[in-house]
Scaffold this motif. Structure first.
Motif, PDB file in Angstrom:
ATOM      1  N   ILE A  23      -4.402   6.826  -6.248  1.00 57.40           N
ATOM      2  CA  ILE A  23      -4.085   4.850  -6.323  1.00 57.40           C
ATOM      3  C   ILE A  23      -2.947   4.636  -5.501  1.00 57.40           C
ATOM      4  CG2 ILE A  23      -4.446   3.125  -7.556  1.00 57.40           C
ATOM      5  CD1 ILE A  23      -6.726   4.782  -9.588  1.00 57.40           C
ATOM      6  N   ALA A  24      -1.699   5.623  -6.813  1.00 58.76           N
ATOM      7  CA  ALA A  24      -0.238   5.132  -6.572  1.00 58.76           C
ATOM      8  C   ALA A  24       0.019   5.212  -4.897  1.00 58.76           C
ATOM      9  CB  ALA A  24       0.347   6.201  -8.226  1.00 58.76           C
ATOM     10  N   ILE A  25       0.045   6.017  -4.500  1.00 55.52           N
ATOM     11  CA  ILE A  25      -0.040   6.775  -3.199  1.00 55.52           C
ATOM     12  C   ILE A  25      -0.443   5.734  -2.531  1.00 55.52           C
ATOM     13  CG2 ILE A  25      -0.026   7.911  -1.222  1.00 55.52           C
ATOM     14  CD1 ILE A  25       2.061   8.758  -3.675  1.00 55.52           C
ATOM     15  N   THR A  26      -1.984   5.567  -2.275  1.00 58.06           N
ATOM     16  CA  THR A  26      -2.521   4.883  -1.352  1.00 58.06           C
ATOM     17  C   THR A  26      -2.515   3.439  -1.224  1.00 58.06           C
ATOM     18  OG1 THR A  26      -4.570   6.310  -2.243  1.00 58.06           O
ATOM     19  CG2 THR A  26      -4.941   3.715  -0.845  1.00 58.06           C
ATOM     20  N   ALA A  27      -1.529   2.689  -2.284  1.00 54.57           N
ATOM     21  CA  ALA A  27      -0.853   1.939  -3.127  1.00 54.57           C
ATOM     22  C   ALA A  27      -0.131   1.229  -1.919  1.00 54.57           C
ATOM     23  CB  ALA A  27      -0.649   1.404  -4.650  1.00 54.57           C
ATOM     24  N   LEU A  28       1.412   2.683  -1.974  1.00 55.35           N
ATOM     25  CA  LEU A  28       2.739   2.981  -1.964  1.00 55.35           C
ATOM     26  C   LEU A  28       2.386   2.957   0.146  1.00 55.35           C
ATOM     27  CD1 LEU A  28       3.913   5.670  -3.334  1.00 55.35           C
ATOM     28  CD2 LEU A  28       4.502   2.830  -3.744  1.00 55.35           C
ATOM     29  N   LEU A  29       1.283   3.360   0.478  1.00 55.34           N
ATOM     30  CA  LEU A  29       1.296   3.276   1.924  1.00 55.34           C
ATOM     31  C   LEU A  29       0.376   2.081   2.613  1.00 55.34           C
ATOM     32  CD1 LEU A  29       0.105   7.027   2.177  1.00 55.34           C
ATOM     33  CD2 LEU A  29       2.423   6.517   2.659  1.00 55.34           C
ATOM     34  N   PHE A  33       5.398  10.885 -10.641  1.00 56.09           N
ATOM     35  CA  PHE A  33       4.773  10.599 -11.658  1.00 56.09           C
ATOM     36  C   PHE A  33       4.978   9.421 -13.005  1.00 56.09           C
ATOM     37  CE2 PHE A  33       5.017  11.927 -16.022  1.00 56.09           C
ATOM     38  CZ  PHE A  33       4.036  13.060 -16.194  1.00 56.09           C
ATOM     39  N   ALA A  34       6.456   8.582 -13.141  1.00 53.12           N
ATOM     40  CA  ALA A  34       6.465   7.246 -13.629  1.00 53.12           C
ATOM     41  C   ALA A  34       5.435   6.050 -13.151  1.00 53.12           C
ATOM     42  CB  ALA A  34       7.633   6.851 -13.457  1.00 53.12           C
ATOM     43  N   ASP A  35       5.199   6.544 -12.081  1.00 55.76           N
ATOM     44  CA  ASP A  35       4.054   5.173 -11.136  1.00 55.76           C
ATOM     45  C   ASP A  35       2.886   5.354 -11.761  1.00 55.76           C
ATOM     46  OD1 ASP A  35       6.715   4.010 -10.125  1.00 55.76           O
ATOM     47  OD2 ASP A  35       5.979   4.780  -8.126  1.00 55.76           O
ATOM     48  N   SER A  36       2.760   6.759 -11.016  1.00 55.30           N
ATOM     49  CA  SER A  36       1.333   7.337 -12.065  1.00 55.30           C
ATOM     50  C   SER A  36       1.050   6.843 -13.365  1.00 55.30           C
ATOM     51  CB  SER A  36       0.731   8.423 -11.484  1.00 55.30           C
ATOM     52  OG  SER A  36       1.378   8.600 -10.326  1.00 55.30           O
ATOM     53  N   THR A  54       6.065  10.586   6.864  1.00 59.37           N
ATOM     54  CA  THR A  54       7.469  10.487   6.341  1.00 59.37           C
ATOM     55  C   THR A  54       7.194  11.465   4.417  1.00 59.37           C
ATOM     56  OG1 THR A  54       8.452   8.863   6.200  1.00 59.37           O
ATOM     57  CG2 THR A  54       9.125  10.366   7.791  1.00 59.37           C
ATOM     58  N   LEU A  55       6.198  10.525   3.723  1.00 60.90           N
ATOM     59  CA  LEU A  55       6.207  10.670   2.039  1.00 60.90           C
ATOM     60  C   LEU A  55       5.855  11.711   1.802  1.00 60.90           C
ATOM     61  CD1 LEU A  55       6.560   9.821  -0.969  1.00 60.90           C
ATOM     62  CD2 LEU A  55       4.702   7.638   0.136  1.00 60.90           C
ATOM     63  N   PRO A  56       3.971  11.701   2.581  1.00 59.19           N
ATOM     64  CA  PRO A  56       3.137  13.238   1.571  1.00 59.19           C
ATOM     65  C   PRO A  56       4.145  13.802   2.208  1.00 59.19           C
ATOM     66  CG  PRO A  56       2.312  11.387   3.763  1.00 59.19           C
ATOM     67  CD  PRO A  56       2.880  10.601   3.891  1.00 59.19           C
ATOM     68  N   ALA A  57       4.803  14.428   3.808  1.00 62.96           N
ATOM     69  CA  ALA A  57       5.717  15.097   3.826  1.00 62.96           C
ATOM     70  C   ALA A  57       6.032  16.101   3.501  1.00 62.96           C
ATOM     71  CB  ALA A  57       5.931  14.986   5.616  1.00 62.96           C
ATOM     72  N   ILE A  89       7.061  -1.491   3.671  1.00 55.58           N
ATOM     73  CA  ILE A  89       7.824  -0.099   3.766  1.00 55.58           C
ATOM     74  C   ILE A  89       7.401   0.519   4.674  1.00 55.58           C
ATOM     75  CG2 ILE A  89       9.137  -0.770   1.825  1.00 55.58           C
ATOM     76  CD1 ILE A  89       7.266   1.418  -0.097  1.00 55.58           C
ATOM     77  N   SER A  90       5.641   0.667   4.676  1.00 51.13           N
ATOM     78  CA  SER A  90       4.307   1.548   5.037  1.00 51.13           C
ATOM     79  C   SER A  90       4.393   1.630   6.586  1.00 51.13           C
ATOM     80  CB  SER A  90       2.662   1.389   4.862  1.00 51.13           C
ATOM     81  OG  SER A  90       2.989   0.028   4.808  1.00 51.13           O
TER      82      SER A  90
END
Length: 244
Positions: A203-209, A117-120, A222-225, A214-215
């Motif tokens: 946007i935040a999730i796509t960036a993390l992946l 939430f904070a990242d978003s 596992t992240l979306p799961a 880490i990706s």
């Protein structure tokens, strides 16, 4: 791959079937929609016989997640993957989530949701932030930073706001990775927040992946799961509150 007894995955037995379907899609499909080369669910005869009744095969689904969370060579040696707490902890550490990893599983999941939430929040326009604050009933006189702190504190305390944020984040992740959101019978206020939040969280999730450090292939599962499981747990907790 056998299901490893895991009290933190028992919720799959009771979860909403539509929510389980999203989890199955994360486990079995690549970002382009094709079947993952490493998945074993779709070829399983028991899974196929269930014909979309995912509660019926919740242990197979749990075992598949445990498999993705463990090291492939070690999995083969012991015949099972790792427990959910270990998977959740690994995801949180990769995202630098600050929490007590010896705490109960709900608290760790809430810390993960708060981090996402904070990242978003950082990627939202002021108009989007104001709309979220209004829907979450956050004091309009607070600065943006103070409002975020209040929201994060409320998420970590649990209750209805924790449920709201779990649904918002999980819906945005599903929309970003699967091309469609959750099948939620949401009230009008929650529906508006889901719409506002889908872009920034996506946007935040796509960036993390896409961060090489880490990706890896397992993390992209596992992240979306774990986000989806956190949302399912919040959904079940809310149902308990509604009953009592």
């Amino acid at each position: 791959m056998k299901f490893r007894t895991d009290k933190d995955l028992e919720l799959l037995r009771y979860a909403d079937n539509d929510m389980l379907e999203v989890l199955v899609n994360y486990l079995t499909k690549d970002k382009d929609g094709s079947e993952r080369l490493t998945e074993s669910l779709t070829g399983n005869e028991e899974f196929k016989a269930a014909r979309g009744n995912y509660r019926q095969v919740w242990k197979l689904i749990g075992a598949e997640l445990q498999h993705f969370g463990g090291d492939t060579f070690v999995n083969l040696f012991r015949g099972s993957g790792v427990v959910y707490r270990e998977i959740l902890t690994d995801v949180c550490k990769k995202l630098s989530v600050k929490t007590d990893f010896s705490a109960d599983i709900v608290s760790i999941e809430q810390a993960l949701l708060a981090k996402l939430f904070a990242d978003s929040w950082e990627k939202m326009s002021e108009a989007e932030r104001q709309a979220i604050r209004k829907q979450l009933k956050i004091d309009g006189s607070l600065t943006s930073g103070a409002a975020l702190t209040a929201i994060i504190s409320a998420i970590r305390l649990g209750g209805f706001m924790s449920y709201q944020v779990a649904m918002i984040v999980a819906n945005a992740v599903a929309k970003a990775l699967l091309g469609r959101g959750l099948a939620l019978a949401a009230n009008a206020g929650l529906a508006r927040m889901i719409g506002i939040f889908a872009g920034p969280v996506g946007i935040a999730i796509t960036a993390l992946l896409t961060i090489p450090a880490i990706s890896g292939p397992a993390f992209r599962v596992t992240l979306p799961a774990v986000v989806q499981i956190a949302a399912m747990r919040q959904q079940l907790l809310k149902k308990e509150e509604d009953i009592f």
